[in-house]
Design an enzyme around this catalytic site. Structure first.
Site, PDB file in Angstrom:
ATOM      1  N   ASN A 157      37.272  47.487  39.119  1.00  0.00           N
ATOM      2  CA  ASN A 157      37.300  46.616  38.258  1.00  0.00           C
ATOM      3  C   ASN A 157      38.617  46.803  37.318  1.00  0.00           C
ATOM      4  O   ASN A 157      38.780  47.949  36.449  1.00  0.00           O
ATOM      5  CB  ASN A 157      36.407  47.016  36.984  1.00  0.00           C
ATOM      6  CG  ASN A 157      34.928  46.354  37.402  1.00  0.00           C
ATOM      7  OD1 ASN A 157      34.326  45.357  36.987  1.00  0.00           O
ATOM      8  ND2 ASN A 157      34.241  47.245  38.199  1.00  0.00           N
ATOM      9  N   GLU A 216      35.220  54.948  29.997  1.00  0.00           N
ATOM     10  CA  GLU A 216      34.525  55.698  31.359  1.00  0.00           C
ATOM     11  C   GLU A 216      34.447  57.306  31.129  1.00  0.00           C
ATOM     12  O   GLU A 216      33.388  57.988  31.615  1.00  0.00           O
ATOM     13  CB  GLU A 216      35.323  55.388  32.678  1.00  0.00           C
ATOM     14  CG  GLU A 216      35.177  54.112  33.052  1.00  0.00           C
ATOM     15  CD  GLU A 216      35.735  53.989  34.559  1.00  0.00           C
ATOM     16  OE1 GLU A 216      35.317  54.814  35.329  1.00  0.00           O
ATOM     17  OE2 GLU A 216      36.616  53.223  34.753  1.00  0.00           O
TER      18      GLU A 216
HETATM   19  N1  CDV Z   1      37.756  51.020  36.434  1.00  0.00           N
HETATM   20  C1  CDV Z   1      38.988  51.636  36.510  1.00  0.00           C
HETATM   21  O1  CDV Z   1      39.008  52.768  37.148  1.00  0.00           O
HETATM   22  N2  CDV Z   1      40.087  50.720  36.022  1.00  0.00           N
HETATM   23  C2  CDV Z   1      41.257  51.323  36.145  1.00  0.00           C
HETATM   24  C3  CDV Z   1      41.934  50.681  34.990  1.00  0.00           C
HETATM   25  C4  CDV Z   1      41.637  51.235  33.685  1.00  0.00           C
HETATM   26  C5  CDV Z   1      43.629  51.013  34.918  1.00  0.00           C
HETATM   27  C6  CDV Z   1      42.191  51.022  37.395  1.00  0.00           C
HETATM   28  O2  CDV Z   1      42.638  51.953  37.820  1.00  0.00           O
HETATM   29  O3  CDV Z   1      42.064  49.880  37.831  1.00  0.00           O
END
Ligand code: CDV
Length: 316
Positions: free
Chosen positions: A202, A146
């Site tokens: 997610n 990201e």
């Molecule tokens: N898509 C996210 O932001 N996922 C994060 C993961 C990487 C820890 C979350 O906080 O769920």
């Protein structure tokens, strides 16, 4: 007096990389229809709800990356969501990857929008707490890029007053995934009087840098949303893209949390499912006017004193 909003947490099962926008939008439309049959005023979809969770791959070609982004909202393929919202008289929250030309340059954000019962966008949020990494890290079983594919959001956490139910208006805020783990997210909205925080996520079960957290992923999911709700006297609706997506297991556990911090509805599968709750926004007052009456009991001067005190040893 009560202000009831019937909300559907519209969880999605996995989206394959080969699934087209049309196929995904068809799934979303079917969840909207299902939610309407149960009397929903509003449905909440997950983060990046139109595609597979593409930051799990390292792509070198920009055009490959950009194929996951929306250049307009609504666009040709997403217009049916807005048409159905208007036809059903039902609002929705939707997460998607946004590509926009702003200030003379192309920018990419992890975005969500709130659409009202007339099919109009009434609020937009761009994710601020971007997790993961910016460089390819081949040691991981899957990537979380990201920080490579998105810029940090530039719209803070907006809270919008909107009549999403039949009666009087409520105050709605938005956040995305990793934001939910940070108390500042809720507090910035809490200070604006938020009554319902909408958020999609997610979340892989496996956390490559800290695999010792894996067994606690559902616990942490509930912990942060329940405490964010209680400490700010707000409803929180958290919705997953769940299940085994392209070989990566993601948690489900989509929940609707009351201002008391209690979970009042939850999804029980890892697939397309709607969990529904009748949420009384006036329930927020019981917390906002007593334990968490910010005007009476918050001590912002003291928080500032501690941070600014000369000689204080602050963590780097
Ligand atoms: N898509 C996210 O932001 N996922 C994060 C993961 C990487 C820890 C979350 O906080 O769920």
């Amino acid at each position: 007096m009560s202000r009831i909003v019937t909300v559907g947490a519209a969880q999605l099962g996995p989206i394959a990389q080969t699934e087209t926008r049309h196929q995904v939008v068809t799934r979303l439309l079917s969840l909207m229809q299902r939610a309407k049959r149960h009397g929903c005023d509003l449905v909440v979809f997950p983060e990046l709800a139109l595609t597979t969770f593409f930051p799990r791959w390292y792509f070198e070609k920009q055009e490959e990356i950009d194929s996951f982004f929306e250049r307009s909202m609504p666009g040709r393929e997403t217009q049916p969501l807005f048409d159905l919202a208007r036809a059903l008289g039902m609002g929705f929250y939707l997460g998607y990857a946004e590509l926009v030309v702003e200030g003379g340059r192309t920018r990419r954000f992890n975005t969500s929008i709130l659409v009202n019962k007339s099919g109009e966008i009434i609020s937009k949020y761009r994710k601020i707490h971007l997790p993961g990494h910016a460089e390819h890290e081949p040691w991981r079983r899957f990537q979380h890029l990201e920080k490579r594919y998105f810029e940090v959001g530039n719209l803070s956490w907006p809270v919008v007053r909107a009549p999403l139910n039949e009666g009087s208006a409520g105050l709605y805020g938005m956040a995305i995934c990793n934001d939910r783990r940070w108390p500042e997210t809720y507090r910035v909205m809490g200070l604006q009087g938020v009554e319902m925080v909408l958020l999609g996520y997610n979340t892989p079960v496996h956390n490559p840098p800290a695999p010792e957290h894996d067994a606690l992923s559902n616990f942490h999911n509930e912990l942060v949303m329940q405490s964010g709700a209680y400490q700010n006297g707000t409803w929180v609706v958290g919705v997953a893209k769940a299940g085994c997506e392209e070989g990566v297991d993601q948690i489900g556990n989509s929940i609707i949390v009351a201002p008391s911090g209690e979970i009042v509805a939850a999804c029980s599968t890892l697939g397309d499912e709607v969990a529904i709750a009748r949420c009384d926004l006036d329930l927020c007052n019981s917390y906002k006017n007593t334990t968490f009456n910010f005007a009476r009991h918050r001590e912002p001067e003291h928080y500032r004193m501690i941070v600014e005190r000369k000689g204080a040893v602050l963590p780097k």
